[in-house]
Design an enzyme around this catalytic site. Structure first.
Site, PDB file in Angstrom:
ATOM      1  CG  ASN A 284      14.028  15.461  65.840  1.00  0.00           C
ATOM      2  OD1 ASN A 284      14.040  14.667  64.903  1.00  0.00           O
ATOM      3  ND2 ASN A 284      12.917  15.844  66.422  1.00  0.00           N
TER       4      ASN A 284
ATOM      5  CB  CYS B 290       7.916  17.025  65.715  1.00  0.00           C
ATOM      6  SG  CYS B 290       7.817  15.332  66.313  1.00  0.00           S
TER       7      CYS B 290
ATOM      8  CD  GLU C 108       7.240   7.193  61.765  1.00  0.00           C
ATOM      9  OE1 GLU C 108       7.580   8.094  62.534  1.00  0.00           O
ATOM     10  OE2 GLU C 108       7.695   7.070  60.610  1.00  0.00           O
TER      11      GLU C 108
ATOM     12  CD  GLU D  77       4.571  10.749  61.826  1.00  0.00           C
ATOM     13  OE1 GLU D  77       4.329  11.722  62.566  1.00  0.00           O
ATOM     14  OE2 GLU D  77       3.888   9.715  61.848  1.00  0.00           O
TER      15      GLU D  77
HETATM   16  P1  NAD Z   1      13.761  19.262  56.849  1.00  0.00           P
HETATM   17  O1  NAD Z   1      12.398  19.327  56.306  1.00  0.00           O
HETATM   18  O2  NAD Z   1      14.684  20.383  56.571  1.00  0.00           O
HETATM   19  O3  NAD Z   1      14.501  17.945  56.324  1.00  0.00           O
HETATM   20  C1  NAD Z   1      13.975  16.658  56.549  1.00  0.00           C
HETATM   21  C2  NAD Z   1      14.595  15.686  55.574  1.00  0.00           C
HETATM   22  O4  NAD Z   1      14.107  15.951  54.267  1.00  0.00           O
HETATM   23  C3  NAD Z   1      16.124  15.747  55.474  1.00  0.00           C
HETATM   24  O5  NAD Z   1      16.612  14.437  55.381  1.00  0.00           O
HETATM   25  C4  NAD Z   1      16.350  16.499  54.179  1.00  0.00           C
HETATM   26  O6  NAD Z   1      17.573  16.202  53.546  1.00  0.00           O
HETATM   27  C5  NAD Z   1      15.190  16.006  53.342  1.00  0.00           C
HETATM   28  N1  NAD Z   1      14.776  16.865  52.243  1.00  0.00           N
HETATM   29  C6  NAD Z   1      14.882  18.209  52.152  1.00  0.00           C
HETATM   30  N2  NAD Z   1      14.355  18.633  50.983  1.00  0.00           N
HETATM   31  C7  NAD Z   1      13.896  17.541  50.330  1.00  0.00           C
HETATM   32  C8  NAD Z   1      13.232  17.332  49.084  1.00  0.00           C
HETATM   33  N3  NAD Z   1      12.916  18.335  48.278  1.00  0.00           N
HETATM   34  N4  NAD Z   1      12.890  16.072  48.741  1.00  0.00           N
HETATM   35  C9  NAD Z   1      13.166  15.033  49.574  1.00  0.00           C
HETATM   36  N5  NAD Z   1      13.806  15.180  50.741  1.00  0.00           N
HETATM   37  C10 NAD Z   1      14.161  16.411  51.128  1.00  0.00           C
HETATM   38  O7  NAD Z   1      13.586  19.026  58.410  1.00  0.00           O
HETATM   39  P2  NAD Z   1      14.715  19.014  59.529  1.00  0.00           P
HETATM   40  O8  NAD Z   1      15.195  20.414  59.729  1.00  0.00           O
HETATM   41  O9  NAD Z   1      15.696  17.937  59.247  1.00  0.00           O
HETATM   42  O10 NAD Z   1      13.890  18.531  60.809  1.00  0.00           O
HETATM   43  C11 NAD Z   1      13.145  19.393  61.601  1.00  0.00           C
HETATM   44  C12 NAD Z   1      11.670  19.305  61.246  1.00  0.00           C
HETATM   45  O11 NAD Z   1      11.234  17.967  61.337  1.00  0.00           O
HETATM   46  C13 NAD Z   1      10.790  20.093  62.205  1.00  0.00           C
HETATM   47  O12 NAD Z   1       9.801  20.782  61.486  1.00  0.00           O
HETATM   48  C14 NAD Z   1      10.155  19.018  63.054  1.00  0.00           C
HETATM   49  O13 NAD Z   1       8.934  19.368  63.626  1.00  0.00           O
HETATM   50  C15 NAD Z   1      10.023  17.905  62.086  1.00  0.00           C
HETATM   51  N6  NAD Z   1       9.920  16.616  62.786  1.00  0.00           N
HETATM   52  C16 NAD Z   1       8.732  15.943  62.779  1.00  0.00           C
HETATM   53  C17 NAD Z   1       8.584  14.750  63.466  1.00  0.00           C
HETATM   54  C18 NAD Z   1       7.287  13.989  63.478  1.00  0.00           C
HETATM   55  O14 NAD Z   1       7.305  12.798  63.751  1.00  0.00           O
HETATM   56  N7  NAD Z   1       6.146  14.611  63.222  1.00  0.00           N
HETATM   57  C19 NAD Z   1       9.672  14.213  64.151  1.00  0.00           C
HETATM   58  C20 NAD Z   1      10.880  14.907  64.136  1.00  0.00           C
HETATM   59  C21 NAD Z   1      10.994  16.105  63.446  1.00  0.00           C
END
Ligand code: NAD
Length: 504
Positions: A169, A300, A478, A266
């Site tokens: 995002n 998020c 962060e 996060e």
């Molecule tokens: P996701 O969990 O599908 O993927 C996040 C990242 O993790 C990607 O780069 C992905 O390739 C990687 N990944 C996936 N499986 C993995 C594994 N087993 N080991 C290591 N890396 C792995 O999330 P998304 O769909 O990309 O993003 C949306 C989510 O992120 C939402 O839940 C949102 O709330 C959260 N988010 C949180 C924050 C925060 O600061 N708290 C900020 C932005 C988004």
């Protein structure tokens, strides 16, 4: 908001998309690296569904090269005078500001977020992070603890090679946030962007090297989840900072636990936004709009559970819908566009599923609820901003993170009740309270289980403010000085000034 000058600069059309293709997939040891043996990553522009860049997921050889280059470069960086580390980060901030327009266009192409947002929110927040941590680099100090003649001193030392894993995002911002604090503390970074938005982090890496960062200290490795998990398990990675969903966080934390690695998590949220009957109505409606529809709801910390006091609800809903109706969807590169598409067709299907589910669960649809038609962008993943009212706490639309422009309005009557209901969730990322009563504002926020809170606003995140969640929303913080604690560790040294004796 966008100035007229900035608007005039936006280059529209296919030439912009042609510029999206990077020189190569990865950026390692100060240079672009390609390995076409890796699985293809198609970068799709969400407004049109077109493939605008084709990259490759990292092979084991690429992963090895990235980690080895980081490991090689880290020792000398840690020994570099901190003020010099800071100067390099601040130069990177200046370059990011100068290139804000181009970086914003790229962010828009990578994510589909409107240029009206990216020009004020993405590269600029990255620049703020480099500036902030650049300024702090030379004050990352330990302490001296006197013990009579003897004393203890502590040092804050780097962790080593830190792995950043990004969500899709905010690709530029996340690449900068994870890089800035880590580099200021003397670490090297390997950053894996989300496979959905692979483009922006490469620019961040280029800019850092241009600013004078020695090669190898900030590497970008593309890949799907399997590349992320190979990096997490790599023995030369000391710390993992993940921005992503709760299920991914659980997997990454478990894997990191195998080798007792440091983590920052996060993760997701389902945050409450509470509007009391004495709130300023325009402020509360603005907060709810920003906390649900900015970035097409893909934030998020969004306040997706909007608790509105019974006496305020009708008026709040009337004003809200009046303003939501006026939200302008359209071409993300048009500076007048206020809301772009969702990140992908698959994500749109998920969000549309929740819009239907809300109606099946018995919530009353006040606005939206469907895919949006945008002329000239028929294949884009556009959905209508959507508002449900009459939502109850047990509905799935009120319990699960949708990550789209879907607001749920829940009515409440008294303070204790709303606090109990706001806390009735496994998440704990953020919360906000809208009221003119100062004492109530602080009293309520004090009892809300959330890591990042606001009073009379929502989603304002200056780099000076610690950001992160409690409960399943995360571990660590962060931004702010607090992040320095998560990218360094304390070394304690006892200095004996007298003689010592042994009992045997
Ligand atoms: P996701 O969990 O599908 O993927 C996040 C990242 O993790 C990607 O780069 C992905 O390739 C990687 N990944 C996936 N499986 C993995 C594994 N087993 N080991 C290591 N890396 C792995 O999330 P998304 O769909 O990309 O993003 C949306 C989510 O992120 C939402 O839940 C949102 O709330 C959260 N988010 C949180 C924050 C925060 O600061 N708290 C900020 C932005 C988004």
């Amino acid at each position: 908001m966008l100035s007229a000058g900035a608007a005039a600069q936006v280059p529209l059309g296919s030439d912009v998309k042609a510029r999206a293709q990077p020189q190569a997939s990865h950026y390692i040891d100060g240079a672009y690296v390609e390995d076409t043996d890796g699985r293809v990553i198609d970068c799709i522009y969400p407004a049109t569904g077109e493939v605008i860049a084709r990259l490759h997921s990292a092979t084991p050889a690429v992963i090895e090269r990235a980690v080895a280059s980081a490991r090689r470069a880290q020792g000398e960086w840690e020994r570099t005078v901190p003020a010099e580390r800071g100067r390099i980060l601040r130069r990177a901030a200046d370059i990011m500001r100068e290139r804000n327009h181009d970086l914003s266009v790229l962010e828009t192409l990578d994510t589909g977020k409107p240029y009206q947002e990216t020009i004020v929110a993405d590269a600029l927040s990255g620049a703020e992070a480099f500036e902030f941590y650049g300024g702090l680099a030379s004050s990352i100090n330990g302490e001296c603890i006197p013990l009579g003649e003897s004393f203890v001193y502590t040092k804050r030392v780097a962790l080593g090679v830190c792995l950043g894993i990004g969500a899709w995002n905010y690709p530029t911002q996340i690449a900068c946030y994870k890089g800035a604090a880590a580099l200021a503390c003397g670490n090297a970074v390997v950053f894996k962007p989300s496979e959905v938005t692979p483009l922006c982090a490469l620019q961040v890496a280029e800019i850092l090297v241009e600013a004078g960062l020695p090669k190898g200290l900030y590497n970008v490795v593309q890949g799907y989840g399997d590349v992320g998990s190979a990096l997490v398990a790599h023995p030369d990675i000391e710390k993992i900072s993940l921005t992503g969903s709760v299920p991914t966080g659980a997997r990454v934390m478990a894997a990191a636990g195998e080798d007792i690695k440091h983590v920052t998590m996060e993760l997701g949220g389902k945050s409450p936004l509470i509007v009391f009957e004495d709130a300023d109505i325009e402020t509360a409606v603005s907060g709810a709009i920003l906390g649900n529809f900015y970035s097409t709801g893909q934030i998020c910390s969004n306040g997706t559970r909007v608790f509105v006091h019974r006496d305020m609800r009708a008026e709040f809903e009337a004003r809200l819908i009046e303003r939501v109706r006026a939200i302008r969807l359209g071409d993300p590169l048009d500076p007048e566009t206020q809301m772009g598409p969702l990140i992908s067709a698959a994500h749109m299907d998920k969000v549309l599923g929740y819009m239907q589910l809300g109606q099946q669960e018995g919530a009353r649809l006040l606005y939206g609820g469907e895919r949006a038609e945008v002329e000239g962008f028929e294949d884009g993943s556009f959905v209508q901003p959507t508002v449900f009212t009459g939502v109850s706490d047990d509905m799935r639309i009120a319990r699960e993170e949708i990550f789209g422009p879907v607001m749920s309005i829940l009515e409440f009557e008294d303070e204790d009740e709303v606090i109990r209901r706001a806390n009735d969730t496994g998440f704990g990322l953020a919360a906000s309270v809208f009221t003119r009563d100062l004492q109530r504002a602080h009293r309520v926020i004090d009892r809300i289980q959330a890591g990042t809170c606001w009073i009379n606003t929502h989603n304002v995140m200056p780099v000076e403010m610690p950001f992160g969640g409690v409960k399943k929303s995360g571990v660590g913080r962060e931004n702010s000085r607090a992040a320095l604690d998560h990218y360094s560790q304390i070394k304690s040294v006892y200095v004996e000034m007298g003689g010592i004796d042994a009992p045997y």
